[in-house]
Design a protein around this motif. Structure first.
Motif, PDB file in Angstrom:
ATOM      1  N   ASP A 133      -9.262   1.834   4.401  1.00 21.58           N
ATOM      2  CA  ASP A 133     -10.452   1.911   5.239  1.00 21.58           C
ATOM      3  C   ASP A 133     -10.321   0.994   6.455  1.00 21.58           C
ATOM      4  O   ASP A 133      -9.383   0.214   6.586  1.00 21.58           O
ATOM      5  CB  ASP A 133     -11.716   1.605   4.448  1.00 21.58           C
ATOM      6  N   GLU A 134     -11.264   1.113   7.349  1.00 16.57           N
ATOM      7  CA  GLU A 134     -11.206   0.398   8.623  1.00 16.57           C
ATOM      8  C   GLU A 134     -11.204  -1.121   8.445  1.00 16.57           C
ATOM      9  O   GLU A 134     -10.450  -1.827   9.109  1.00 16.57           O
ATOM     10  CB  GLU A 134     -12.396   0.818   9.487  1.00 16.57           C
ATOM     11  N   ALA A 135     -12.034  -1.625   7.544  1.00 15.42           N
ATOM     12  CA  ALA A 135     -12.086  -3.075   7.322  1.00 15.42           C
ATOM     13  C   ALA A 135     -10.747  -3.596   6.806  1.00 15.42           C
ATOM     14  O   ALA A 135     -10.286  -4.660   7.212  1.00 15.42           O
ATOM     15  CB  ALA A 135     -13.209  -3.416   6.348  1.00 15.42           C
ATOM     16  N   GLU A 136     -10.141  -2.847   5.904  1.00 17.95           N
ATOM     17  CA  GLU A 136      -8.848  -3.261   5.370  1.00 17.95           C
ATOM     18  C   GLU A 136      -7.777  -3.247   6.460  1.00 17.95           C
ATOM     19  O   GLU A 136      -6.933  -4.148   6.523  1.00 17.95           O
ATOM     20  CB  GLU A 136      -8.452  -2.330   4.222  1.00 17.95           C
ATOM     21  N   LEU A 137      -7.826  -2.247   7.345  1.00 15.36           N
ATOM     22  CA  LEU A 137      -6.876  -2.202   8.457  1.00 15.36           C
ATOM     23  C   LEU A 137      -7.049  -3.402   9.382  1.00 15.36           C
ATOM     24  O   LEU A 137      -6.069  -3.964   9.868  1.00 15.36           O
ATOM     25  CB  LEU A 137      -7.046  -0.908   9.251  1.00 15.36           C
ATOM     26  N   ARG A 138      -8.301  -3.798   9.622  1.00 16.68           N
ATOM     27  CA  ARG A 138      -8.539  -4.977  10.455  1.00 16.68           C
ATOM     28  C   ARG A 138      -7.965  -6.233   9.812  1.00 16.68           C
ATOM     29  O   ARG A 138      -7.407  -7.090  10.490  1.00 16.68           O
ATOM     30  CB  ARG A 138     -10.033  -5.156  10.716  1.00 16.68           C
ATOM     31  N   MET A 139      -8.122  -6.352   8.498  1.00 19.70           N
ATOM     32  CA  MET A 139      -7.570  -7.523   7.800  1.00 19.70           C
ATOM     33  C   MET A 139      -6.049  -7.524   7.869  1.00 19.70           C
ATOM     34  O   MET A 139      -5.432  -8.572   8.077  1.00 19.70           O
ATOM     35  CB  MET A 139      -8.055  -7.548   6.349  1.00 19.70           C
ATOM     36  N   ILE A 140      -5.458  -6.358   7.709  1.00 23.12           N
ATOM     37  CA  ILE A 140      -4.002  -6.247   7.791  1.00 23.12           C
ATOM     38  C   ILE A 140      -3.536  -6.625   9.198  1.00 23.12           C
ATOM     39  O   ILE A 140      -2.570  -7.380   9.365  1.00 23.12           O
ATOM     40  CB  ILE A 140      -3.541  -4.826   7.410  1.00 23.12           C
ATOM     41  N   ARG A 181      -5.085  -8.532  11.330  1.00 22.89           N
ATOM     42  CA  ARG A 181      -5.302  -9.971  11.529  1.00 22.89           C
ATOM     43  C   ARG A 181      -4.158 -10.772  10.924  1.00 22.89           C
ATOM     44  O   ARG A 181      -3.632 -11.688  11.545  1.00 22.89           O
ATOM     45  CB  ARG A 181      -6.625 -10.382  10.904  1.00 22.89           C
ATOM     46  N   ARG A 182      -3.770 -10.420   9.699  1.00 23.24           N
ATOM     47  CA  ARG A 182      -2.646 -11.134   9.061  1.00 23.24           C
ATOM     48  C   ARG A 182      -1.353 -10.941   9.846  1.00 23.24           C
ATOM     49  O   ARG A 182      -0.575 -11.876  10.026  1.00 23.24           O
ATOM     50  CB  ARG A 182      -2.477 -10.655   7.626  1.00 23.24           C
ATOM     51  N   ALA A 183      -1.128  -9.715  10.296  1.00 16.89           N
ATOM     52  CA  ALA A 183       0.097  -9.428  11.049  1.00 16.89           C
ATOM     53  C   ALA A 183       0.101 -10.175  12.379  1.00 16.89           C
ATOM     54  O   ALA A 183       1.125 -10.740  12.776  1.00 16.89           O
ATOM     55  CB  ALA A 183       0.226  -7.919  11.265  1.00 16.89           C
ATOM     56  N   HIS A 218       0.855  -1.183   0.000  1.00 17.69           N
ATOM     57  CA  HIS A 218       0.000   0.000   0.000  1.00 17.69           C
ATOM     58  C   HIS A 218       0.887   1.227   0.000  1.00 17.69           C
ATOM     59  O   HIS A 218       2.007   1.183   0.501  1.00 17.69           O
ATOM     60  CB  HIS A 218      -0.891   0.045   1.245  1.00 17.69           C
ATOM     61  N   PRO A 219       0.377   2.330  -0.517  1.00 18.40           N
ATOM     62  CA  PRO A 219       1.162   3.562  -0.429  1.00 18.40           C
ATOM     63  C   PRO A 219       1.418   3.928   1.034  1.00 18.40           C
ATOM     64  O   PRO A 219       0.659   3.537   1.913  1.00 18.40           O
ATOM     65  CB  PRO A 219       0.286   4.620  -1.111  1.00 18.40           C
ATOM     66  N   ALA A 220       2.467   4.663   1.273  1.00 14.11           N
ATOM     67  CA  ALA A 220       2.803   5.065   2.639  1.00 14.11           C
ATOM     68  C   ALA A 220       1.663   5.870   3.243  1.00 14.11           C
ATOM     69  O   ALA A 220       0.952   6.591   2.562  1.00 14.11           O
ATOM     70  CB  ALA A 220       4.084   5.901   2.632  1.00 14.11           C
ATOM     71  N   GLY A 221       1.478   5.727   4.543  1.00  9.25           N
ATOM     72  CA  GLY A 221       0.429   6.461   5.238  1.00  9.25           C
ATOM     73  C   GLY A 221      -0.884   5.720   5.200  1.00  9.25           C
ATOM     74  O   GLY A 221      -0.990   4.618   4.684  1.00  9.25           O
ATOM     75  N   ARG A 222      -1.917   6.351   5.741  1.00  4.24           N
ATOM     76  CA  ARG A 222      -3.219   5.710   5.866  1.00  4.24           C
ATOM     77  C   ARG A 222      -4.181   6.122   4.761  1.00  4.24           C
ATOM     78  O   ARG A 222      -5.325   5.710   4.756  1.00  4.24           O
ATOM     79  CB  ARG A 222      -3.828   6.051   7.223  1.00  4.24           C
ATOM     80  N   ALA A 223      -3.741   6.948   3.829  1.00  2.00           N
ATOM     81  CA  ALA A 223      -4.633   7.431   2.777  1.00  2.00           C
ATOM     82  C   ALA A 223      -5.199   6.262   1.987  1.00  2.00           C
ATOM     83  O   ALA A 223      -4.474   5.386   1.520  1.00  2.00           O
ATOM     84  CB  ALA A 223      -3.893   8.388   1.855  1.00  2.00           C
ATOM     85  N   GLY A 224      -6.500   6.222   1.852  1.00  5.62           N
ATOM     86  CA  GLY A 224      -7.147   5.182   1.053  1.00  5.62           C
ATOM     87  C   GLY A 224      -7.323   3.859   1.773  1.00  5.62           C
ATOM     88  O   GLY A 224      -7.786   2.906   1.174  1.00  5.62           O
ATOM     89  N   THR A 256       7.214  -4.122  11.058  1.00  9.19           N
ATOM     90  CA  THR A 256       7.881  -4.557   9.828  1.00  9.19           C
ATOM     91  C   THR A 256       6.940  -5.336   8.909  1.00  9.19           C
ATOM     92  O   THR A 256       7.027  -5.212   7.705  1.00  9.19           O
ATOM     93  CB  THR A 256       9.119  -5.425  10.134  1.00  9.19           C
ATOM     94  N   THR A 257       6.040  -6.126   9.502  1.00  6.48           N
ATOM     95  CA  THR A 257       5.133  -6.921   8.658  1.00  6.48           C
ATOM     96  C   THR A 257       3.939  -6.121   8.160  1.00  6.48           C
ATOM     97  O   THR A 257       3.359  -6.469   7.138  1.00  6.48           O
ATOM     98  CB  THR A 257       4.612  -8.171   9.402  1.00  6.48           C
ATOM     99  N   ALA A 258       3.570  -5.074   8.879  1.00  7.62           N
ATOM    100  CA  ALA A 258       2.422  -4.256   8.481  1.00  7.62           C
ATOM    101  C   ALA A 258       2.712  -2.785   8.768  1.00  7.62           C
ATOM    102  O   ALA A 258       2.201  -2.217   9.734  1.00  7.62           O
ATOM    103  CB  ALA A 258       1.171  -4.714   9.209  1.00  7.62           C
TER     104      ALA A 258
END
Length: 196
Positions: A121-128, A130-132, A113-119, A181-183
């Motif tokens: 969303d909350e669901a995607e952050l939760r998935m990231i 979870r994987r981490a 993903h591009p650096a920072g939180r731009a773009g 490092t992983t996320a």
């Protein structure tokens, strides 16, 4: 999502119904236990989900096992939720120690993903997240959940996990470094912002 929560609550109720009848003789106590399970099951399920590294089935097993153990002491508990959580932590640690529970989980790489939180969303952050979290060891996950989600002090985490305060500090430090490092998308966030 509400339907899933209701199904989980129903499954838990069905699975421990016989235990309740055997262990709780008083109808008022049984009613209190059922009300407790109905009211607190979603929050306890979230905790179980995090402790098991995002494995829904293991989380259900963990919560069911904890509630089955709690029902035997129900009438004598002053703080039932604290006791349920304690049983969950200790049960999960016991499972981690069993050789047959030690297995690696294969997960796809975290997408770039591009650096920072731009773009993001909350669901995607939760998935990231979870994987981490799945890439961490069970002990690392437990330390992070207890320390940052449950917001317990280091000495309490050490007592629950049966280790020293120094071990909790070093494990938390290494775990957070590994998450960074992983996320890297999670670097600016607090765990409680993503999980809550």
């Amino acid at each position: 999502m509400d339907a899933i929560r209701d199904d989980i609550r129903d499954d838990i109720r069905d699975d421990i119904r016989d235990d309740i009848r055997d262990d709780i003789r008083d109808d008022a106590e049984e009613r209190r236990f059922r009300e407790f399970v109905s009211a607190r099951a979603p929050a306890l399920m979230r905790l179980a989900y995090l402790l098991t590294g995002g494995d829904q089935h293991s989380a259900e097993d963990l919560l069911q096992t904890a509630l089955a153990k709690v029902v035997t002491r129900w009438g004598r508990l002053d703080e039932p939720e604290a006791y349920v959580r304690q049983v969950m932590y200790r049960q999960q640690i016991s499972w981690w120690r069993l050789a047959w529970r030690q297995r690696e989980t294969s997960v796809a790489d975290v997408p770039e993903h591009p650096a920072g939180r731009a773009g993001t969303d909350e669901a995607e952050l939760r998935m990231i997240l979870r994987r981490a979290l799945a890439r961490l060891t069970p002990r690392q996950r437990a330390v992070l959940v207890l320390r940052y989600l449950e917001d317990l002090p280091e000495d309490e985490v050490a007592r629950i996990l049966g280790c020293s305060v120094g071990t909790v500090r070093s494990t938390a430090h290494r775990s957070l470094a590994r998450l960074r490092t992983t996320a890297p998308e999670l670097a600016d966030l607090r765990l409680s912002e993503v999980i809550s």
